[in-house]
Design a protein around this motif. Structure first.
Motif, mmCIF file in Angstrom:
data_model
loop_
_atom_site.group_PDB
_atom_site.id
_atom_site.type_symbol
_atom_site.label_atom_id
_atom_site.label_comp_id
_atom_site.label_asym_id
_atom_site.label_seq_id
_atom_site.Cartn_x
_atom_site.Cartn_y
_atom_site.Cartn_z
ATOM 1 N N LYS A 67 61.549 29.940 39.659
ATOM 2 C CA LYS A 67 62.588 28.960 39.351
ATOM 3 C C LYS A 67 62.699 28.783 37.848
ATOM 4 N N SER A 68 63.935 28.578 37.399
ATOM 5 C CA SER A 68 64.176 28.401 35.971
ATOM 6 C C SER A 68 63.775 26.992 35.551
ATOM 7 N N LEU A 128 66.916 26.682 30.377
ATOM 8 C CA LEU A 128 67.672 27.895 30.672
ATOM 9 C C LEU A 128 69.089 27.589 31.145
ATOM 10 N N SER A 183 69.397 24.455 37.653
ATOM 11 C CA SER A 183 68.248 25.322 37.890
ATOM 12 C C SER A 183 68.642 26.459 38.822
ATOM 13 N N SER A 184 68.011 27.597 38.655
ATOM 14 C CA SER A 184 68.308 28.753 39.496
ATOM 15 C C SER A 184 67.003 29.316 40.034
ATOM 16 N N GLU A 185 67.130 30.072 41.107
ATOM 17 C CA GLU A 185 65.964 30.687 41.737
ATOM 18 C C GLU A 185 66.211 32.168 41.921
ATOM 19 N N HIS A 197 68.883 37.665 43.547
ATOM 20 C CA HIS A 197 69.352 36.282 43.429
ATOM 21 C C HIS A 197 70.351 36.033 44.547
ATOM 22 N N PHE A 229 60.217 37.719 33.133
ATOM 23 C CA PHE A 229 60.809 36.465 33.594
ATOM 24 C C PHE A 229 59.989 35.266 33.141
ATOM 25 N N LEU A 289 61.109 34.526 29.745
ATOM 26 C CA LEU A 289 62.441 33.916 29.731
ATOM 27 C C LEU A 289 62.405 32.445 30.124
ATOM 28 N N GLY A 290 61.268 31.992 30.603
ATOM 29 C CA GLY A 290 61.130 30.588 30.959
ATOM 30 C C GLY A 290 61.059 30.301 32.444
ATOM 31 N N TYR A 291 61.067 31.327 33.276
ATOM 32 C CA TYR A 291 60.936 31.109 34.713
ATOM 33 C C TYR A 291 59.477 30.799 35.055
ATOM 34 N N LYS A 292 59.303 29.995 36.092
ATOM 35 C CA LYS A 292 57.966 29.629 36.557
ATOM 36 C C LYS A 292 57.799 30.020 38.029
#
Length: 228
Positions: free
Chosen positions: A51-52, A56, A60-62, A80, A113, A116-119
């Motif tokens: 998840k972002s 970002l 929020s996106s997944e 996605h 990722f 890029l900040g995704y967790k």
């Protein structure tokens, strides 16, 4: 980081999802094999859901990183899937319609990722089988159990998330201009599963029909030889 293979873009992904008890899985596989005329493909997929974070974007996106563990050399895919289509059009069809973007990636895509900040939100292991049909649409049926990791990335130590329950997913890609035609094909195909599964509306997940035991016993005794 990214391979040279082309990306795959499907404007729409159509799906029906069912919950199914483990005791009738063999009968379901016999039914599906009779429909497609080919043997099943084994499914073992390591799935990482990312998840972002707020920086970002406003929403929020997944995304999901999928590793196919059945191959001699595991391959990775990033996917996605958008939210389900809503409105009067969605209410008139019996499948979920979602936007989907899918691409092959290299095995070191996860650090990208992260940078890029995704967790990492959750990590799953799907184990089961898939069947593929090419009749009016490219339909894939996946019958799988969902397992959770006890330790990070420890696929060998995964345990069932819902013991005794299988998820049956019927999916097909479709261009946006004729998704209704593919939806009709998917719905018609799902009617073949009616002896064993409830047919549900979008967003609903139901299980075996009351007569599933009798239907399963019939298929098992017939050895899968009945013409569908």
């Amino acid at each position: 980081m990214w391979p040279n293979s082309a990306s795959f873009f499907f404007p729409c992904s159509l799906a029906r999802i069912f919950l199914f008890t483990l005791q009738h899985v063999e009968a379901l596989e016999i039914l599906l094999q009779g429909l497609c005329g080919v043997h099943r493909d084994r499914l073992r997929t390591h799935e990482l859901c990312l998840k972002s974070v707020p920086n970002l974007g406003l929403v929020s996106s997944e995304i999901r990183l999928l590793c196919d563990l059945e191959r001699s050399e595991p391959t990775w895919t990033v996917r996605h899937i958008g939210g389900a289509m809503k409105g009067p059009g969605a209410e008139q069809i019996s499948v979920l319609v979602r936007n989907m973007v899918k691409s092959k990636v290299s095995k070191n895509a996860l650090p990208l990722f992260y940078s890029l900040g995704y967790k990492l939100d959750r990590e799953l292991l799907r184990v089961g089988c898939t069947f593929h049909f090419h009749k009016g649409a490219q339909i894939t049926v996946a019958v799988s159990s969902i397992n959770k990791m006890l330790k990070l990335h420890a696929t060998n130590e995964a345990v069932p998330l819902t013991p005794g329950i299988q998820i049956v997913e019927v999916t097909a890609p479709a261009p946006s201009e004729n998704y209704t035609e593919v939806a009709t094909v998917v719905s018609s195909f799902c009617e073949y599963l009616a002896p064993l599964l409830h047919l549900s509306k979008p967003g609903g997940m139901t299980g075996d029909v009351p007569t599933a035991a009798a239907a399963a016993a019939s298929l098992m005794s017939d050895g899968g030889g009945t013409t569908i």
